[in-house]
Enzyme design. Structure first.
Site, short mmCIF file in Angstrom:
data_model
loop_
_atom_site.label_atom_id
_atom_site.label_comp_id
_atom_site.label_asym_id
_atom_site.label_seq_id
_atom_site.Cartn_x
_atom_site.Cartn_y
_atom_site.Cartn_z
N SER A 1 1.02 -1.42 0.13
CA SER A 1 0.04 0.02 0.07
C SER A 1 0.60 1.56 0.15
CB SER A 1 -0.44 -0.51 1.59
OG SER A 1 -2.23 -1.37 1.28
N1 SAH Z 1 -1.16 -4.90 3.95
C1 SAH Z 1 -0.46 -5.01 3.01
C2 SAH Z 1 -1.29 -4.47 1.40
C3 SAH Z 1 -0.80 -5.77 0.65
S1 SAH Z 1 -2.34 -6.01 -0.25
C4 SAH Z 1 0.51 -3.91 2.91
O1 SAH Z 1 1.19 -3.48 4.30
O2 SAH Z 1 1.16 -3.32 1.83
C5 SAH Z 1 -3.64 -6.78 0.22
C6 SAH Z 1 -3.10 -8.01 0.27
O3 SAH Z 1 -4.50 -8.67 0.39
C7 SAH Z 1 -3.01 -9.49 -0.62
O4 SAH Z 1 -1.74 -9.47 -0.03
C8 SAH Z 1 -4.44 -9.96 -1.22
O5 SAH Z 1 -3.70 -11.57 -1.64
C9 SAH Z 1 -4.62 -10.02 0.12
N2 SAH Z 1 -6.12 -10.54 0.26
C10 SAH Z 1 -7.10 -10.02 -0.44
N3 SAH Z 1 -8.33 -10.97 -0.60
C11 SAH Z 1 -7.53 -11.47 1.35
C12 SAH Z 1 -8.42 -12.42 2.14
N4 SAH Z 1 -9.64 -12.94 1.54
N5 SAH Z 1 -7.48 -12.75 3.31
C13 SAH Z 1 -6.71 -12.79 3.60
N6 SAH Z 1 -5.97 -11.35 2.48
C14 SAH Z 1 -6.48 -11.46 1.46
#
Ligand code: SAH
Length: 274
Positions: free
Chosen positions: A122
């Site tokens: 993010s």
């Molecule tokens: N928190 C991260 C952002 C990652 S992007 C950061 O530090 O920048 C969002 C993430 O959510 C992706 O890796 C995606 O695989 C995950 N995601 C989507 N649906 C999900 C679910 N149902 N359970 C767990 N993770 C999920």
């Protein structure tokens, strides 16, 4: 009872300004990298590369990164983030350790960056804003993050929250996050699990805060039930048009809902991916 409003009436409104700060866009073809970012009106949109270092300098990033993080934190302050716990945490965690080496030189831009599997780390502003809103006027002890990705946001959280749980549904990213969280400032501080975060983490509930890093068309109701009374959940919601939503649990069967910034996030998906 679900109480809806467009403006923040949660006793204390989020003290976050909406100054017209620019967000980074990387140009056409980078739709993934533009996920997990804030969407601004026509005044935004051009790249802010003020803290970017040229590729040749990236070898020295280890030495320079403290200074780059100081610049990042200063920019976050200018963008209305004022929670010192969040800013100190973002100063402490080496964001460049959470992205591919080839992108490390860009780790301190105000941009989301690809982390593989079609997902993104993010935008720093998004991380700071979500954590600041979730923790505003409280001292959360136990927080859940859904969508750990590469683990950056949970590493930041773990700098000021004693018990951090994080769930990731893509096996390759879960492995990456586990590795990233095994050293550095977040070492051993995040309890990471592989699974479908849309179901929350029932056996660890209730949480003093929940942060969701992927957008569902609707925020899963089960997550709202895993909040402690008085605790806050922040999550993006929507499909083509997404907005950050803040829920505060006001009683055993009551929540207050507030709509915040326009954003674009990667999708929240059910189940797991091997
Ligand atoms: N928190 C991260 C952002 C990652 S992007 C950061 O530090 O920048 C969002 C993430 O959510 C992706 O890796 C995606 O695989 C995950 N995601 C989507 N649906 C999900 C679910 N149902 N359970 C767990 N993770 C999920």
């Amino acid at each position: 009872m679900m109480n809806k409003s467009r403006h923040p009436p949660l006793g204390q409104p989020p003290r976050i300004s909406r100054s017209p700060v620019r967000s980074s866009t990387l140009g056409p073809g980078y739709s993934v990298a533009n996920s997990n970012t804030r969407i601004l009106g026509p005044q935004g949109g051009t790249a802010t590369l003020s803290s970017a270092v040229p590729p040749a300098a990236s070898a020295n990033l280890g030495l320079n990164s403290d200074r780059l993080r100081t610049q990042m934190v200063r920019r976050l302050r200018e963008q209305g983030i004022s929670d010192d716990r969040v800013l100190a945490a973002m100063q402490a965690v080496a964001r460049h350790d959470f992205v591919d080496q080839g992108l490390a030189s860009r780790a301190y831009e105000d941009a989301a960056l690809p982390i593989g599997y079609g997902q993104t780390i993010s935008q720093p502003w998004v991380v700071a804003y979500m954590l600041a809103v979730m923790a505003q006027d409280r001292t959360p002890q136990r927080v859940l993050e859904i969508g750990a990705g590469c683990g950056y946001q949970s590493a930041v959280l773990a700098q000021f929250v004693p018990e951090v749980y994080a769930v990731e549904r893509i096996r390759g990213l879960y492995d990456q996050a586990r590795l990233n969280l095994s050293h550095g400032r977040a070492r051993g501080r995040v309890r990471l699990s592989f699974g479908d975060g849309m179901r929350g983490l029932e056996h660890r509930a209730p949480f003093d805060g929940i942060v969701v890093a992927a957008a569902g068309v609707k925020i899963p109701e089960v997550l709202l039930h895993q909040l402690a009374v008085g605790a806050r959940l922040i999550a993006p919601e929507g499909a083509a048009h997404q907005r950050l939503i803040l829920f505060e649990r006001t009683g055993p069967a009551s929540w207050h809902r507030v709509e915040l910034e326009d954003v674009r996030f990667v999708p929240l998906r059910p189940g797991t991916q091997a």
